[in-house]
Design a protein around this motif. Structure first.
Motif, PDB file in Angstrom:
ATOM      1  N   LEU A 222      40.278 -48.048 -28.475  1.00 34.54           N
ATOM      2  CA  LEU A 222      41.720 -47.957 -28.642  1.00 34.54           C
ATOM      3  C   LEU A 222      42.085 -46.487 -28.554  1.00 34.54           C
ATOM      4  CD1 LEU A 222      44.300 -49.622 -29.224  1.00 34.54           C
ATOM      5  CD2 LEU A 222      44.029 -48.971 -31.629  1.00 34.54           C
TER       6      LEU A 222
ATOM      7  N   THR B 188      46.302 -47.521 -25.792  1.00 35.63           N
ATOM      8  CA  THR B 188      45.673 -48.225 -24.688  1.00 35.63           C
ATOM      9  C   THR B 188      44.367 -48.856 -25.159  1.00 35.63           C
ATOM     10  OG1 THR B 188      46.583 -46.660 -23.076  1.00 35.63           O
ATOM     11  CG2 THR B 188      44.772 -48.047 -22.346  1.00 35.63           C
TER      12      THR B 188
ATOM     13  N   ILE C 194      46.352 -58.021 -21.342  1.00 33.57           N
ATOM     14  CA  ILE C 194      46.435 -57.082 -22.459  1.00 33.57           C
ATOM     15  C   ILE C 194      47.767 -57.249 -23.171  1.00 33.57           C
ATOM     16  CG2 ILE C 194      46.612 -54.628 -23.036  1.00 33.57           C
ATOM     17  CD1 ILE C 194      44.523 -54.071 -20.921  1.00 33.57           C
ATOM     18  N   TYR C 195      47.721 -57.155 -24.483  1.00 34.66           N
ATOM     19  CA  TYR C 195      48.912 -57.306 -25.314  1.00 34.66           C
ATOM     20  C   TYR C 195      49.019 -56.110 -26.257  1.00 34.66           C
ATOM     21  CZ  TYR C 195      48.197 -62.089 -23.727  1.00 34.66           C
ATOM     22  OH  TYR C 195      48.001 -63.203 -22.954  1.00 34.66           O
ATOM     23  N   TYR C 196      50.234 -55.661 -26.483  1.00 31.69           N
ATOM     24  CA  TYR C 196      50.502 -54.571 -27.416  1.00 31.69           C
ATOM     25  C   TYR C 196      51.670 -54.931 -28.309  1.00 31.69           C
ATOM     26  CZ  TYR C 196      47.689 -51.617 -24.296  1.00 31.69           C
ATOM     27  OH  TYR C 196      46.676 -51.077 -23.528  1.00 31.69           O
TER      28      TYR C 196
ATOM     29  N   ALA D  95      46.858 -54.348 -30.736  1.00 33.90           N
ATOM     30  CA  ALA D  95      46.563 -54.548 -29.318  1.00 33.90           C
ATOM     31  C   ALA D  95      45.475 -55.596 -29.184  1.00 33.90           C
ATOM     32  CB  ALA D  95      46.121 -53.247 -28.664  1.00 33.90           C
TER      33      ALA D  95
ATOM     34  N   LYS E  14      53.382 -49.775 -27.934  1.00 33.95           N
ATOM     35  CA  LYS E  14      53.435 -49.901 -26.479  1.00 33.95           C
ATOM     36  C   LYS E  14      53.834 -48.571 -25.846  1.00 33.95           C
ATOM     37  CE  LYS E  14      54.839 -53.882 -25.333  1.00 33.95           C
ATOM     38  NZ  LYS E  14      55.689 -55.072 -25.095  1.00 33.95           N
TER      39      LYS E  14
ATOM     40  N   THR F  45      47.855 -62.231 -31.077  1.00 37.23           N
ATOM     41  CA  THR F  45      48.584 -61.393 -32.017  1.00 37.23           C
ATOM     42  C   THR F  45      48.472 -61.842 -33.470  1.00 37.23           C
ATOM     43  OG1 THR F  45      50.623 -62.639 -31.702  1.00 37.23           O
ATOM     44  CG2 THR F  45      50.241 -60.782 -30.217  1.00 37.23           C
TER      45      THR F  45
END
Length: 130
Positions: A81, A69, A58-60, A49, A65, A112
């Motif tokens: 996290l 969070t 925000i990226y997961y 994340a 996903k 990422t």
């Protein structure tokens, strides 16, 4: 000098929850992109994340996903996290990371890729039993 310290790891049964913390010194999180990565034994470090400091994007990873969070507390200079519905395959050492640059990146690539981060914590072990 930037220092990151993770905590909150441990042993939990499948379906359980943990909250990891990453406390920073030397850099305010309010102006730092932050990422969480993990590395399981015998595997490469993988993205979990990330959060953009500039716009809060925000990226997961697809594997977390809907279960994990990422969040931050700028007063405490800490990134969290929250991990719910944990699975045995989530077992790994979890690392938080940040980078020197304050450039705004719109592409998810910069969030990422582990190589785009300059500073790393020592990691915290998460073990999920079946």
């Amino acid at each position: 000098q930037v220092q990151l310290v993770e905590s909150g790891g441990g042993l939990v049964q499948a379906g359980g929850s943990l909250r990891l913390s990453c406390a920073a010194s030397g850099r305010p999180f309010s102006s730092s992109d932050m990422g969480w990565f993990r590395q399981a034994p015998g595997k490469e470090r993988e993205f979990v994340a990330a959060m953009s400091w500039r716009d809060g994007s925000i990226y997961y990873s697809d594997s977390v996903k809907g279960r994990f969070t990422i969040s931050r507390d700028t007063v405490k200079n800490t990134v969290y996290l929250q991990m719910n519905s944990l699975k045995p395959e989530d077992t790994a050492v979890y690392y938080c990371a940040t980078r020197e640059s304050r450039t705004y990146y719109s592409s998810s690539y910069y969030y990422t890729e582990a190589g785009k981060y300059d500073y790393w914590g020592q990691g915290t072990q998460v073990t999920v039993s079946s």
